[in-house]
Design an enzyme around this catalytic site. Structure first.
Site, PDB file in Angstrom:
ATOM      1  N   LYS A  73      22.912  58.151  11.161  1.00 37.54           N
ATOM      2  CA  LYS A  73      23.845  58.386  12.270  1.00 37.54           C
ATOM      3  C   LYS A  73      25.293  57.991  11.961  1.00 37.54           C
ATOM      4  CE  LYS A  73      20.803  58.340  16.287  1.00 37.54           C
ATOM      5  NZ  LYS A  73      20.541  57.730  17.590  1.00 37.54           N
ATOM      6  N   ASP A 109      23.663  60.333  22.991  1.00 37.16           N
ATOM      7  CA  ASP A 109      22.741  59.247  23.370  1.00 37.16           C
ATOM      8  C   ASP A 109      23.207  58.508  24.636  1.00 37.16           C
ATOM      9  OD1 ASP A 109      20.767  59.540  21.453  1.00 37.16           O
ATOM     10  OD2 ASP A 109      21.725  58.184  20.026  1.00 37.16           O
ATOM     11  N   GLY A 136      21.843  47.098  18.193  1.00 38.66           N
ATOM     12  CA  GLY A 136      21.732  48.117  17.146  1.00 38.66           C
ATOM     13  C   GLY A 136      22.435  49.398  17.573  1.00 38.66           C
TER      14      GLY A 136
HETATM   15  P1  NAP Z   1      18.264  49.522  15.363  1.00 39.90           P
HETATM   16  O1  NAP Z   1      19.654  49.955  15.148  1.00 39.90           O
HETATM   17  O2  NAP Z   1      17.358  49.288  14.221  1.00 39.90           O
HETATM   18  O3  NAP Z   1      18.324  48.165  16.271  1.00 39.90           O
HETATM   19  C1  NAP Z   1      17.132  47.456  16.573  1.00 39.90           C
HETATM   20  C2  NAP Z   1      17.436  46.370  17.595  1.00 39.90           C
HETATM   21  O4  NAP Z   1      16.198  45.746  17.965  1.00 39.90           O
HETATM   22  C3  NAP Z   1      18.341  45.261  17.051  1.00 39.90           C
HETATM   23  O5  NAP Z   1      19.122  44.759  18.113  1.00 39.90           O
HETATM   24  C4  NAP Z   1      17.302  44.210  16.588  1.00 39.90           C
HETATM   25  O6  NAP Z   1      17.799  42.888  16.575  1.00 39.90           O
HETATM   26  C5  NAP Z   1      16.284  44.321  17.699  1.00 39.90           C
HETATM   27  N1  NAP Z   1      14.974  43.830  17.279  1.00 39.90           N
HETATM   28  C6  NAP Z   1      14.123  44.394  16.403  1.00 39.90           C
HETATM   29  N2  NAP Z   1      12.999  43.648  16.300  1.00 39.90           N
HETATM   30  C7  NAP Z   1      13.164  42.578  17.125  1.00 39.90           C
HETATM   31  C8  NAP Z   1      12.354  41.458  17.464  1.00 39.90           C
HETATM   32  N3  NAP Z   1      11.134  41.293  16.937  1.00 39.90           N
HETATM   33  N4  NAP Z   1      12.821  40.586  18.375  1.00 39.90           N
HETATM   34  C9  NAP Z   1      14.045  40.756  18.940  1.00 39.90           C
HETATM   35  N5  NAP Z   1      14.863  41.797  18.662  1.00 39.90           N
HETATM   36  C10 NAP Z   1      14.432  42.702  17.764  1.00 39.90           C
HETATM   37  O7  NAP Z   1      17.469  50.562  16.310  1.00 39.90           O
HETATM   38  P2  NAP Z   1      18.098  51.538  17.429  1.00 39.90           P
HETATM   39  O8  NAP Z   1      18.382  52.851  16.829  1.00 39.90           O
HETATM   40  O9  NAP Z   1      19.187  50.782  18.119  1.00 39.90           O
HETATM   41  O10 NAP Z   1      16.834  51.734  18.408  1.00 39.90           O
HETATM   42  C11 NAP Z   1      16.377  50.706  19.263  1.00 39.90           C
HETATM   43  C12 NAP Z   1      15.244  51.248  20.154  1.00 39.90           C
HETATM   44  O11 NAP Z   1      15.763  52.240  21.025  1.00 39.90           O
HETATM   45  C13 NAP Z   1      14.115  51.916  19.359  1.00 39.90           C
HETATM   46  O12 NAP Z   1      12.882  51.554  19.954  1.00 39.90           O
HETATM   47  C14 NAP Z   1      14.352  53.405  19.572  1.00 39.90           C
HETATM   48  O13 NAP Z   1      13.145  54.159  19.556  1.00 39.90           O
HETATM   49  C15 NAP Z   1      14.938  53.400  20.978  1.00 39.90           C
HETATM   50  N6  NAP Z   1      15.777  54.585  21.233  1.00 39.90           N
HETATM   51  C16 NAP Z   1      15.420  55.380  22.257  1.00 39.90           C
HETATM   52  C17 NAP Z   1      16.181  56.500  22.540  1.00 39.90           C
HETATM   53  C18 NAP Z   1      15.786  57.369  23.684  1.00 39.90           C
HETATM   54  O14 NAP Z   1      16.232  58.525  23.733  1.00 39.90           O
HETATM   55  N7  NAP Z   1      14.990  56.887  24.616  1.00 39.90           N
HETATM   56  C19 NAP Z   1      17.318  56.805  21.762  1.00 39.90           C
HETATM   57  C20 NAP Z   1      17.676  55.944  20.714  1.00 39.90           C
HETATM   58  C21 NAP Z   1      16.881  54.826  20.452  1.00 39.90           C
HETATM   59  P3  NAP Z   1      18.430  42.268  15.207  1.00 39.90           P
HETATM   60  O15 NAP Z   1      19.861  42.728  15.193  1.00 39.90           O
HETATM   61  O16 NAP Z   1      18.283  40.809  15.393  1.00 39.90           O
HETATM   62  O17 NAP Z   1      17.626  42.811  14.057  1.00 39.90           O
END
Ligand code: NAP
Length: 303
Positions: A73, A109, A136
């Site tokens: 992205k 998004d 994230g």
């Molecule tokens: P990302 O950039 O990898 O960020 C992941 C986030 O989750 C970070 O803040 C990370 O914290 C936190 N995290 C991961 N494991 C954790 C744990 N065990 N305990 C506490 N915090 C934890 O991922 P992203 O792209 O932002 O996506 C995040 C979620 O949103 C995913 O589940 C994705 O499927 C969902 N999403 C949904 C849509 C939709 O259309 N509904 C769109 C986009 C994303 P750290 O910084 O500490 O690692």
């Protein structure tokens, strides 16, 4: 309709790595079938080292456009010709439009999240107090759009506090043109978090915690949820499972809940409208996505 392709099937797709579990092909192909359009949407598995060649392929093969997901992205930005305002502010692209032979990056998004919320919740965002779990890519997109919507206070908490600080710093730059009064961070799982929850109107989970196969996990234990006002809305970006533990426990406490499926569908609808310049069949896309998810209780939770 997009120009620049010969007769025959128009091709779109999503590039990501891994990409096998994406629901985007299901939603977009259902829309094409419903409207009788001669287009197909494919999932392209593109490892990081192949991104530049994949982007050249959008031009060379005359694709109509693509969606972009993790891990591309941000990295795709220098490979594009121009960016929409949202993509520029968020610093990430989830939709690429080929206009003649120019590639324009968009980000649907954040707007998708807000559209989903607006359809399901009466409470206004303007002036409200929002707490975001996570820092994230998804948190960045949603938080940026929330600032543009004029929320009154935005609190970010993240397991890794430095990332929460970085996100808050970026958001303060966006803030200038909005009416937001306060952007702050609080420590993950701290007393400060409990206090911040007490003054929250919208709690948003933008972490990946609770996602299958670890659907028994929650980013916020019940003791923290109890600090929320009874009128608070809890929204989860995670859509698989549809009823995350966070949403189940919040609903049990009588809080209003919104699942991540609505955002998934709305960001796809907005991408469609970028490519085709006409209204997308959102209901068809939502039904197609829901049919592929753990939807046993979809009727009892606003998707
Ligand atoms: P990302 O950039 O990898 O960020 C992941 C986030 O989750 C970070 O803040 C990370 O914290 C936190 N995290 C991961 N494991 C954790 C744990 N065990 N305990 C506490 N915090 C934890 O991922 P992203 O792209 O932002 O996506 C995040 C979620 O949103 C995913 O589940 C994705 O499927 C969902 N999403 C949904 C849509 C939709 O259309 N509904 C769109 C986009 C994303 P750290 O910084 O500490 O690692």
């Amino acid at each position: 309709m997009p120009s620049g392709r010969g007769k025959g099937t128009g091709v779109l797709g999503i590039i990501g790595y891994p990409i096998e579990h994406s629901l985007s092909p299901v939603m977009h192909n259902a829309a094409f079938d419903y409207l009788g359009m001669e287009y197909r949407y494919l999932a392209f598995s593109v490892p990081p080292e192949a991104l530049a060649e994949a982007v050249a392929g959008i031009r060379g093969l005359g694709l109509v456009g693509v969606n972009v997901t993790v891990p591309h992205k941000e990295k795709i930005i220098p490979l594009l010709d121009d960016l929409s305002l949202e993509a520029r502010l968020i610093g990430a692209v989830n939709t690429v439009q080929r206009r003649e032979n120019r590639l324009i990056g968009h980000n649907t998004d954040g707007r998708g999240f807000v559209a989903s919320l607006r359809k399901r919740v009466k409470r206004p965002l303007r002036g409200s107090s929002v707490l975001i779990l996570g820092a994230g890519g998804a948190a960045r997109g949603v938080a940026t759009q929330l600032l543009l919507e004029g929320v009154g206070r935005l609190t970010v908490t993240n397991r890794t506090p430095e990332r929460a600080g970085e996100l808050a710093g970026c958001l303060r730059k966006v803030k200038e043109d909005s009416v937001c009064v306060e952007i702050r961070t609080v420590r993950w799982a701290s007393e400060g978090l409990a206090q911040a929850l007490g003054e929250t109107d919208f709690l948003i989970n933008a972490t990946s915690v609770g996602m299958l196969p670890r659907g028994d996990e929650t980013p916020l234990l019940r003791t923290y949820l109890e600090a929320l006002p009874k009128t608070a809305v809890v929204a989860d970006l995670v859509y698989n499972p549809l009823r995350t533990r966070l949403l189940r426990e919040s609903a049990e406490m009588g809080l209003e809940v919104v699942s991540g499926l609505g955002m998934l569908v709305e960001q796809a609808v907005l991408a469609w409208e970028v490519w085709f310049g006409r209204e997308a069949p959102g209901k068809v896309m939502q039904e197609a996505a829901a049919a592929h998810l753990d939807c046993g209780e979809a009727g009892s939770i606003t998707p």
